[in-house]
Write a protein that holds these residues in place. Structure first.
Motif, PDB file in Angstrom:
ATOM      1  N   LEU A  64       0.807  -1.166  -0.073  1.00 56.93           N
ATOM      2  CA  LEU A  64      -0.069  -0.038  -0.096  1.00 56.93           C
ATOM      3  C   LEU A  64       0.990   1.388  -0.130  1.00 56.93           C
ATOM      4  CD1 LEU A  64      -2.935  -1.213   2.480  1.00 56.93           C
ATOM      5  CD2 LEU A  64      -3.096  -0.833  -0.151  1.00 56.93           C
ATOM      6  N   ALA A  65       1.899   1.395   0.542  1.00 58.08           N
ATOM      7  CA  ALA A  65       2.798   2.376   0.863  1.00 58.08           C
ATOM      8  C   ALA A  65       3.567   2.622  -0.823  1.00 58.08           C
ATOM      9  CB  ALA A  65       3.908   2.021   1.927  1.00 58.08           C
ATOM     10  N   TRP A  66       3.703   1.531  -1.412  1.00 58.03           N
ATOM     11  CA  TRP A  66       4.381   1.504  -2.642  1.00 58.03           C
ATOM     12  C   TRP A  66       3.251   2.226  -3.530  1.00 58.03           C
ATOM     13  CZ3 TRP A  66       3.248  -1.087  -7.183  1.00 58.03           C
ATOM     14  CH2 TRP A  66       4.297  -0.766  -8.303  1.00 58.03           C
ATOM     15  N   LEU A  67       2.101   1.646  -3.462  1.00 60.87           N
ATOM     16  CA  LEU A  67       0.987   2.369  -4.167  1.00 60.87           C
ATOM     17  C   LEU A  67       0.694   3.907  -3.611  1.00 60.87           C
ATOM     18  CD1 LEU A  67      -1.218  -0.821  -4.402  1.00 60.87           C
ATOM     19  CD2 LEU A  67       0.120   0.069  -6.213  1.00 60.87           C
ATOM     20  N   ARG A  68       1.262   4.407  -2.673  1.00 61.44           N
ATOM     21  CA  ARG A  68       0.839   5.595  -2.300  1.00 61.44           C
ATOM     22  C   ARG A  68      -0.450   5.682  -1.667  1.00 61.44           C
ATOM     23  NH1 ARG A  68       5.078   9.780  -4.127  1.00 61.44           N
ATOM     24  NH2 ARG A  68       6.254   8.343  -5.341  1.00 61.44           N
ATOM     25  N   GLU A  69      -0.945   4.703  -1.182  1.00 62.34           N
ATOM     26  CA  GLU A  69      -2.178   4.554  -0.336  1.00 62.34           C
ATOM     27  C   GLU A  69      -2.179   5.002   1.255  1.00 62.34           C
ATOM     28  OE1 GLU A  69      -5.433   3.970  -1.718  1.00 62.34           O
ATOM     29  OE2 GLU A  69      -4.737   3.358  -3.956  1.00 62.34           O
ATOM     30  N   THR A  70      -2.912   5.668   1.646  1.00 63.98           N
ATOM     31  CA  THR A  70      -2.683   6.264   2.843  1.00 63.98           C
ATOM     32  C   THR A  70      -3.789   5.718   3.752  1.00 63.98           C
ATOM     33  OG1 THR A  70      -3.581   8.386   2.549  1.00 63.98           O
ATOM     34  CG2 THR A  70      -0.986   7.895   2.598  1.00 63.98           C
ATOM     35  N   ILE A  71      -3.839   4.417   3.950  1.00 63.50           N
ATOM     36  CA  ILE A  71      -5.083   3.990   4.651  1.00 63.50           C
ATOM     37  C   ILE A  71      -4.632   3.614   6.141  1.00 63.50           C
ATOM     38  CG2 ILE A  71      -6.741   1.808   4.814  1.00 63.50           C
ATOM     39  CD1 ILE A  71      -6.309   1.586   2.025  1.00 63.50           C
ATOM     40  N   PRO A  72      -5.263   4.301   7.204  1.00 69.25           N
ATOM     41  CA  PRO A  72      -4.862   3.571   8.631  1.00 69.25           C
ATOM     42  C   PRO A  72      -5.042   2.044   9.014  1.00 69.25           C
ATOM     43  CG  PRO A  72      -6.309   5.552   8.702  1.00 69.25           C
ATOM     44  CD  PRO A  72      -6.269   5.017   7.152  1.00 69.25           C
ATOM     45  N   ILE A  73      -3.917   1.647   9.424  1.00 71.19           N
ATOM     46  CA  ILE A  73      -3.899   0.276   9.775  1.00 71.19           C
ATOM     47  C   ILE A  73      -3.825  -0.143  11.238  1.00 71.19           C
ATOM     48  CG2 ILE A  73      -2.721  -1.955   9.263  1.00 71.19           C
ATOM     49  CD1 ILE A  73      -1.748  -0.787   6.830  1.00 71.19           C
ATOM     50  N   VAL A  74      -4.542  -0.843  11.514  1.00 68.68           N
ATOM     51  CA  VAL A  74      -4.708  -1.361  13.126  1.00 68.68           C
ATOM     52  C   VAL A  74      -4.141  -2.850  12.880  1.00 68.68           C
ATOM     53  CG1 VAL A  74      -5.939  -2.060  15.104  1.00 68.68           C
ATOM     54  CG2 VAL A  74      -6.255   0.064  13.991  1.00 68.68           C
ATOM     55  N   PHE A  75      -2.864  -3.124  13.249  1.00 72.13           N
ATOM     56  CA  PHE A  75      -2.483  -4.624  13.311  1.00 72.13           C
ATOM     57  C   PHE A  75      -2.933  -5.556  14.507  1.00 72.13           C
ATOM     58  CE2 PHE A  75       0.738  -3.094  10.218  1.00 72.13           C
ATOM     59  CZ  PHE A  75       0.556  -3.946   9.370  1.00 72.13           C
ATOM     60  N   ILE A  76      -3.265  -6.814  14.266  1.00 72.13           N
ATOM     61  CA  ILE A  76      -3.528  -7.662  15.253  1.00 72.13           C
ATOM     62  C   ILE A  76      -2.495  -8.634  15.338  1.00 72.13           C
ATOM     63  CG2 ILE A  76      -5.431  -9.372  15.990  1.00 72.13           C
ATOM     64  CD1 ILE A  76      -6.574  -6.511  15.376  1.00 72.13           C
ATOM     65  N   PRO A  84      -5.724 -11.354  23.508  1.00 69.31           N
ATOM     66  CA  PRO A  84      -7.170 -11.007  23.233  1.00 69.31           C
ATOM     67  C   PRO A  84      -7.189  -9.593  23.553  1.00 69.31           C
ATOM     68  CG  PRO A  84      -6.928 -11.944  25.094  1.00 69.31           C
ATOM     69  CD  PRO A  84      -5.700 -12.235  24.497  1.00 69.31           C
ATOM     70  N   PHE A  85      -8.039  -8.602  22.842  1.00 68.86           N
ATOM     71  CA  PHE A  85      -8.383  -7.261  23.234  1.00 68.86           C
ATOM     72  C   PHE A  85      -9.583  -7.011  23.115  1.00 68.86           C
ATOM     73  CE2 PHE A  85      -7.541  -8.368  18.576  1.00 68.86           C
ATOM     74  CZ  PHE A  85      -8.624  -7.659  18.004  1.00 68.86           C
ATOM     75  N   ASP A  86      -9.875  -5.739  23.659  1.00 72.27           N
ATOM     76  CA  ASP A  86     -11.375  -5.296  23.606  1.00 72.27           C
ATOM     77  C   ASP A  86     -11.248  -3.771  23.502  1.00 72.27           C
ATOM     78  OD1 ASP A  86     -14.244  -6.168  23.361  1.00 72.27           O
ATOM     79  OD2 ASP A  86     -13.960  -7.028  25.416  1.00 72.27           O
ATOM     80  N   ASP A  87     -11.343  -3.287  24.630  1.00 74.07           N
ATOM     81  CA  ASP A  87     -11.194  -1.832  24.684  1.00 74.07           C
ATOM     82  C   ASP A  87     -10.234  -1.222  23.957  1.00 74.07           C
ATOM     83  OD1 ASP A  87     -13.404  -1.926  26.371  1.00 74.07           O
ATOM     84  OD2 ASP A  87     -12.080  -1.770  28.304  1.00 74.07           O
ATOM     85  N   GLU A  88      -8.966  -1.714  23.918  1.00 71.20           N
ATOM     86  CA  GLU A  88      -7.865  -1.491  22.829  1.00 71.20           C
ATOM     87  C   GLU A  88      -8.344  -1.102  21.655  1.00 71.20           C
ATOM     88  OE1 GLU A  88      -7.884  -4.216  24.687  1.00 71.20           O
ATOM     89  OE2 GLU A  88      -6.029  -4.418  26.168  1.00 71.20           O
ATOM     90  N   LEU A  89      -9.155  -2.011  20.915  1.00 72.89           N
ATOM     91  CA  LEU A  89      -9.577  -1.830  19.597  1.00 72.89           C
ATOM     92  C   LEU A  89     -10.219  -0.583  19.412  1.00 72.89           C
ATOM     93  CD1 LEU A  89      -9.861  -2.779  16.631  1.00 72.89           C
ATOM     94  CD2 LEU A  89     -12.140  -3.863  17.252  1.00 72.89           C
ATOM     95  N   ARG A  90     -11.371  -0.228  20.423  1.00 75.73           N
ATOM     96  CA  ARG A  90     -12.020   1.044  20.417  1.00 75.73           C
ATOM     97  C   ARG A  90     -10.904   2.339  20.340  1.00 75.73           C
ATOM     98  NH1 ARG A  90     -16.289   4.040  18.945  1.00 75.73           N
ATOM     99  NH2 ARG A  90     -17.617   2.614  20.058  1.00 75.73           N
ATOM    100  N   ASP A  91     -10.030   2.062  21.220  1.00 78.43           N
ATOM    101  CA  ASP A  91      -8.950   3.501  21.310  1.00 78.43           C
ATOM    102  C   ASP A  91      -8.132   3.443  20.123  1.00 78.43           C
ATOM    103  OD1 ASP A  91      -9.888   3.750  23.949  1.00 78.43           O
ATOM    104  OD2 ASP A  91      -8.202   2.599  24.735  1.00 78.43           O
ATOM    105  N   ALA A  92      -7.877   2.266  19.410  1.00 79.96           N
ATOM    106  CA  ALA A  92      -7.017   2.418  18.168  1.00 79.96           C
ATOM    107  C   ALA A  92      -8.138   3.000  17.117  1.00 79.96           C
ATOM    108  CB  ALA A  92      -6.775   0.854  17.904  1.00 79.96           C
ATOM    109  N   LEU A  93      -9.157   2.762  16.971  1.00 85.39           N
ATOM    110  CA  LEU A  93     -10.163   2.906  15.916  1.00 85.39           C
ATOM    111  C   LEU A  93     -10.286   4.305  16.189  1.00 85.39           C
ATOM    112  CD1 LEU A  93     -12.666   0.121  15.427  1.00 85.39           C
ATOM    113  CD2 LEU A  93     -10.720   0.637  13.940  1.00 85.39           C
ATOM    114  N   ASP A  94     -10.448   4.898  17.301  1.00 85.06           N
ATOM    115  CA  ASP A  94     -10.761   6.487  17.764  1.00 85.06           C
ATOM    116  C   ASP A  94      -9.303   7.185  17.044  1.00 85.06           C
ATOM    117  OD1 ASP A  94     -13.015   6.216  18.708  1.00 85.06           O
ATOM    118  OD2 ASP A  94     -12.418   6.119  20.909  1.00 85.06           O
ATOM    119  N   ARG A  95      -8.229   6.629  17.239  1.00 85.77           N
ATOM    120  CA  ARG A  95      -7.100   7.562  16.765  1.00 85.77           C
ATOM    121  C   ARG A  95      -7.006   7.357  15.433  1.00 85.77           C
ATOM    122  NH1 ARG A  95      -5.118   4.562  20.741  1.00 85.77           N
ATOM    123  NH2 ARG A  95      -3.904   3.002  19.443  1.00 85.77           N
ATOM    124  N   ALA A  96      -7.770   6.155  14.687  1.00 91.43           N
ATOM    125  CA  ALA A  96      -7.459   6.269  13.195  1.00 91.43           C
ATOM    126  C   ALA A  96      -8.422   7.028  12.628  1.00 91.43           C
ATOM    127  CB  ALA A  96      -7.686   4.697  12.714  1.00 91.43           C
TER     128      ALA A  96
END
Length: 118
Positions: free
Chosen positions: A68-80, A104-116
């Motif tokens: 995606l970086a090579w294609l110059r796509e700037t999509i936020p990514i949350v890795f698992i 496992p994660f739960d609240d951390e996903l909400r926080d990451a999506l809020d930053r995205a």
């Protein structure tokens, strides 16, 4: 909250917790089951965030991030991640990932999506 399209990529479609959690948090979800499918599907054009497993079977999450970086796509990514690998996490963050969540994660996903989606 405004619903936001999120693409979750994973080679193992049997993993249901992530899609259910994303929907529970109020986000729209589009599923692709491989990097190739994502790169070739029209929904990639509307993607506003990716939730990627680091260890996908065909093309890894970090490989897709590089493509995606090579294609110059700037999509936020949350890795698992299944394993806590501090060095790998730091590399992915330096390359632009929003976060790397340890299962496992739960609240951390909400926080990451809020930053995205500031």
């Amino acid at each position: 909250m405004t619903t936001t399209p999120i693409i979750s990529l994973d080679d193992e479609p049997a993993r249901e917790p992530l899609p259910c959690l994303v929907r529970f948090l109020g986000f729209d979800l589009r599923m692709c089951f491989s990097a190739r499918e994502f790169l070739s599907c029209a929904s990639g054009e509307e993607t506003q965030c990716l939730a990627l497993d680091v260890a996908m079977l065909s093309t890894t999450g970090p490989e897709l991030q590089a493509k995606l970086a090579w294609l110059r796509e700037t999509i936020p990514i949350v890795f698992i991640m299944a394993e806590d690998d501090h060095d790998r996490k730091q590399v992915l963050i330096r390359r632009g990932a929003v976060d790397c969540l340890l299962k496992p994660f739960d609240d951390e996903l909400r926080d990451a999506l809020d930053r995205a989606f500031p």
